[in-house]
Design a protein around this motif. Sequence first.
Motif, short mmCIF file in Angstrom:
data_model
loop_
_atom_site.label_atom_id
_atom_site.label_comp_id
_atom_site.label_asym_id
_atom_site.label_seq_id
_atom_site.Cartn_x
_atom_site.Cartn_y
_atom_site.Cartn_z
N UNK A 1 4.64 5.02 2.75
CA UNK A 1 3.70 4.54 3.77
C UNK A 1 3.48 5.50 4.94
N UNK A 2 4.26 6.59 5.02
CA UNK A 2 4.08 7.54 6.11
C UNK A 2 4.38 6.95 7.48
N UNK B 1 -0.96 -8.69 -1.84
CA UNK B 1 -2.16 -7.90 -1.57
C UNK B 1 -1.88 -6.40 -1.66
N UNK B 2 -0.58 -6.01 -1.72
CA UNK B 2 -0.22 -4.60 -1.82
C UNK B 2 -0.22 -3.86 -0.51
N UNK B 3 0.02 -4.58 0.61
CA UNK B 3 -0.01 -3.96 1.93
C UNK B 3 1.23 -4.35 2.74
N UNK B 4 1.51 -3.54 3.77
CA UNK B 4 2.45 -3.95 4.80
C UNK B 4 1.73 -3.86 6.14
N UNK C 1 -1.39 0.43 2.58
CA UNK C 1 -1.02 0.17 1.17
C UNK C 1 0.40 0.66 0.90
N UNK C 2 1.12 -0.07 0.08
CA UNK C 2 2.49 0.34 -0.24
C UNK C 2 2.63 0.48 -1.75
N UNK C 3 3.23 1.58 -2.16
CA UNK C 3 3.38 1.89 -3.58
C UNK C 3 4.26 0.85 -4.26
N UNK C 4 3.95 0.58 -5.53
CA UNK C 4 4.70 -0.46 -6.26
C UNK C 4 6.20 -0.14 -6.35
N UNK C 5 6.54 1.18 -6.40
CA UNK C 5 7.95 1.55 -6.50
C UNK C 5 8.69 1.16 -5.23
N UNK C 6 8.07 1.39 -4.08
CA UNK C 6 8.69 1.00 -2.81
C UNK C 6 8.80 -0.53 -2.72
N UNK C 7 7.77 -1.23 -3.19
CA UNK C 7 7.83 -2.69 -3.23
C UNK C 7 9.03 -3.16 -4.04
#
Length: 298
Positions: free
Chosen positions: A145-146, A164-167, A180-186
């Motif tokens: 997410x930088x 929704x794929x966000x933080x 947006x947050x990558x599925x791996x981080x999720x």
Amino acid sequence: MKWQNAIRDYQIYLKIERGLSKNTIQSYTNDLDKLILFLKDNIINISPITIDNDIIQKFIYDVAKKLNTRSQARIISGLRSFFDYLIFEDYRQSNPMDLIETPKIGRKLPDILSEKEIDELISSVDLSHPQGERNRTILETMYSCGLRVSELISLKISDLFFDEGFIRVIGKGNKQRFIPIHYKAQKYILFYIKDVRKHTVIKKGYDDVLFLNRRGKNLTRQMVFTILKNLSIKIGLKKKISPHTFRHSFATHLLKNGADLRAIQQMLGHESITTTEVYVHLDNSYLKEIVETYHPRK
């Protein structure tokens, strides 16, 4: 008006009116402290209302002997903001910084990590350690997410919108943005919450904080710096890195792989596109390195 009173009121203004963070306000205060120390050392008894350009000029000359141009520019900018505030509040009619020129500074390109170095750092986390899963999740989240380190340590469970794929992130100036947050981080975050975090005795008031220390409170900035420092030593990394290095790497890798600069600006929370444009220069440096390494005429 005494300096202490003026600075106290200025700090309140920066916090309430401009919504600046505690660290930014402290940075502004440190610049003013340098000026006050200069006045004291030179036995100059003058108030913030009556100080003039001549004294400011002497202070800047003194600063120039000790600090690099980037630090000089920051101090000049900070003092200019302070005296603008005094004008705004009708304590002064003019800014003694008006005739002070800001030294020209070159564009400093941020340090970055390669994708391989990112992988090596994350892979080196000791998952047998009680805090291992948490630390791996922290690194994955920063890179996905930088985030600024202040945004990372204040991240809450209620800020996660994985359907929704966000933080949701609260950045500088208390401004909200969705990243947006990558599925791996999720995946790592969900595992950390369900299988690791639940075993922590959480202190009252920290139930919603995502990343906790061993005492059930939120992490400090320094703890995140220490995690990265220890991992970099572990893998023998020669670069000096910080949480911001992950942020720079996130942006640079996106740009290198074709991401739109405007999209990167929004994800990083930069108010101005010119701040984000540093990554264009960084990417150009990368391209130059590629040519020098792989061109047949090298």
